[in-house]
Design a protein around this motif. Structure first.
Motif, mmCIF file in Angstrom:
data_model
loop_
_atom_site.group_PDB
_atom_site.id
_atom_site.type_symbol
_atom_site.label_atom_id
_atom_site.label_comp_id
_atom_site.label_asym_id
_atom_site.label_seq_id
_atom_site.Cartn_x
_atom_site.Cartn_y
_atom_site.Cartn_z
ATOM 1 N N VAL A 174 -0.789 -14.382 6.323
ATOM 2 C CA VAL A 174 -0.111 -13.688 5.224
ATOM 3 C C VAL A 174 -1.008 -12.549 4.763
ATOM 4 O O VAL A 174 -2.205 -12.732 4.529
ATOM 5 C CB VAL A 174 0.311 -14.656 4.078
ATOM 6 N N ILE A 175 -0.426 -11.346 4.686
ATOM 7 C CA ILE A 175 -1.234 -10.146 4.419
ATOM 8 C C ILE A 175 -0.385 -9.021 3.818
ATOM 9 O O ILE A 175 0.730 -8.779 4.282
ATOM 10 C CB ILE A 175 -1.921 -9.670 5.743
ATOM 11 N N PRO A 176 -0.918 -8.340 2.781
ATOM 12 C CA PRO A 176 -0.213 -7.161 2.263
ATOM 13 C C PRO A 176 -0.507 -5.967 3.191
ATOM 14 O O PRO A 176 -1.667 -5.657 3.434
ATOM 15 C CB PRO A 176 -0.832 -6.922 0.889
ATOM 16 N N VAL A 177 0.542 -5.303 3.681
ATOM 17 C CA VAL A 177 0.373 -4.177 4.601
ATOM 18 C C VAL A 177 1.134 -2.976 4.050
ATOM 19 O O VAL A 177 2.293 -3.102 3.647
ATOM 20 C CB VAL A 177 0.923 -4.514 6.008
ATOM 21 N N GLY A 178 0.478 -1.806 4.035
ATOM 22 C CA GLY A 178 1.168 -0.602 3.557
ATOM 23 C C GLY A 178 0.196 0.502 3.218
ATOM 24 O O GLY A 178 -0.804 0.683 3.901
ATOM 25 N N THR A 179 0.509 1.225 2.131
ATOM 26 C CA THR A 179 -0.365 2.307 1.695
ATOM 27 C C THR A 179 -1.322 1.735 0.651
ATOM 28 O O THR A 179 -1.219 0.573 0.273
ATOM 29 C CB THR A 179 0.447 3.441 1.048
ATOM 30 N N ARG A 180 -2.233 2.589 0.135
ATOM 31 C CA ARG A 180 -3.163 2.098 -0.884
ATOM 32 C C ARG A 180 -2.423 1.715 -2.161
ATOM 33 O O ARG A 180 -2.903 0.903 -2.936
ATOM 34 C CB ARG A 180 -4.192 3.176 -1.214
ATOM 35 N N LYS A 181 -1.273 2.331 -2.394
ATOM 36 C CA LYS A 181 -0.583 2.110 -3.672
ATOM 37 C C LYS A 181 0.541 1.097 -3.625
ATOM 38 O O LYS A 181 0.872 0.465 -4.625
ATOM 39 C CB LYS A 181 -0.050 3.432 -4.206
ATOM 40 N N ASP A 182 1.218 0.981 -2.486
ATOM 41 C CA ASP A 182 2.199 -0.104 -2.420
ATOM 42 C C ASP A 182 2.344 -0.665 -1.031
ATOM 43 O O ASP A 182 2.181 0.037 -0.036
ATOM 44 C CB ASP A 182 3.523 0.263 -3.080
ATOM 45 N N GLN A 183 2.604 -1.944 -1.035
ATOM 46 C CA GLN A 183 2.567 -2.698 0.218
ATOM 47 C C GLN A 183 3.689 -3.715 0.292
ATOM 48 O O GLN A 183 4.311 -4.047 -0.712
ATOM 49 C CB GLN A 183 1.225 -3.446 0.329
ATOM 50 N N SER A 184 3.923 -4.190 1.510
ATOM 51 C CA SER A 184 4.820 -5.315 1.740
ATOM 52 C C SER A 184 3.940 -6.522 2.031
ATOM 53 O O SER A 184 3.020 -6.429 2.845
ATOM 54 C CB SER A 184 5.694 -5.076 2.969
ATOM 55 N N LEU A 185 4.248 -7.631 1.389
ATOM 56 C CA LEU A 185 3.542 -8.861 1.721
ATOM 57 C C LEU A 185 4.214 -9.428 2.976
ATOM 58 O O LEU A 185 5.391 -9.771 2.953
ATOM 59 C CB LEU A 185 3.623 -9.862 0.560
#
Ligand code: SAH
Length: 215
Positions: A174-185
């Motif tokens: 399980v990992i948050p992936v995206g940009t520095r400001k918003d991500q998808s878990l």
């Protein structure tokens, strides 16, 4: 006068977790068991059960209780697992995972936070199956691999390949992936060498640094 922590903890579990759909009874029990106030710096203790991340120094935070619960729930732990926790921070997430699995290796890049996490885990009697290591967890921790589950408490630009490598077949990451400001878990399941992934929610975590994160 000190707040009644047990009452605050019960309210947190009922309102922030159960009330928002966390349904795994083992996760709810683990969050009721671990004294979160022992993982928050003294000056911020009143915020221990707030519905927010709380600063822990070094520009880092202890994740919002709901995120810790959601990540733990998405790993579908039964109690037998060897788990890698990337980003020990306060040690709170590692302590929760320690109740849910058999063994937790928690890796932290910042030496001062690794010491903070170790002290908190020691004081709360959690070191029997939770070990904190200093290092760059964006490349995993090959020494104890393979893992049944990996939880990453910091956001990455993409899923670090080495974390997938170190997962056992049918293991979950399980990992948050995206940009520095918003991500998808994201929850990624390893299946016969390939992977399946799904998005759990949108989120905002502190950045993962190191070779597999943002440098
Ligand atoms: N799970 C923690 C909070 C995590 S905050 C808790 O319950 O308190 C994210 C943590 O990841 C921070 O402590 C940060 O220092 C750490 N971190 C960032 N990049 C890292 C890396 N490459 N390897 C290990 N830890 C890292």
């Amino acid at each position: 006068m000190n707040p009644d922590w047990a009452t605050e903890r019960k309210r947190m579990v009922d309102q922030q977790l159960r009330g928002r759909g966390i349904a795994d009874e083992r996760v709810l029990a683990a969050m009721l068991e671990i004294p979160r106030e022992e993982f928050v710096p003294l000056e911020s203790r009143v915020l221990s059960y707030a519905d927010d991340p709380v600063p822990i120094g070094f520009g880092q935070t202890i994740s919002q209780p709901y995120m810790t619960a959601l990540m733990a729930e998405s790993l579908k732990l039964k109690g037998t697992e060897t788990i890698l926790d990337v980003g020990a921070g306060s040690g709170y997430g590692a302590a929760v995972l320690g109740v849910l699995g058999a063994r937790v290796i928690s890796i932290e890049l910042v030496e001062g936070l690794a010491q903070f996490a170790r002290r908190n885990l020691q004081r709360t009697g959690r070191t029997g199956n939770v070990t904190v290591i200093v290092g760059d967890g964006s490349v995993g921790y090959a020494e104890s691999a393979p893992y049944d589950a990996i939880s990453v408490g910091a956001a990455a630009p993409e899923t670090p390949a080495k974390l997938i490598d170190q997962l056992r077949d049918s293991g979950r990451l399980v990992i948050p992936v995206g940009t520095r400001k918003d991500q998808s878990l994201m929850v990624i399941t390893k299946k016969k060498g390939g992977t399946n992934s799904r998005t759990v929610t949108q989120c905002r975590f502190v950045p993962l640094r190191g070779a597999g994160g943002w440098r």
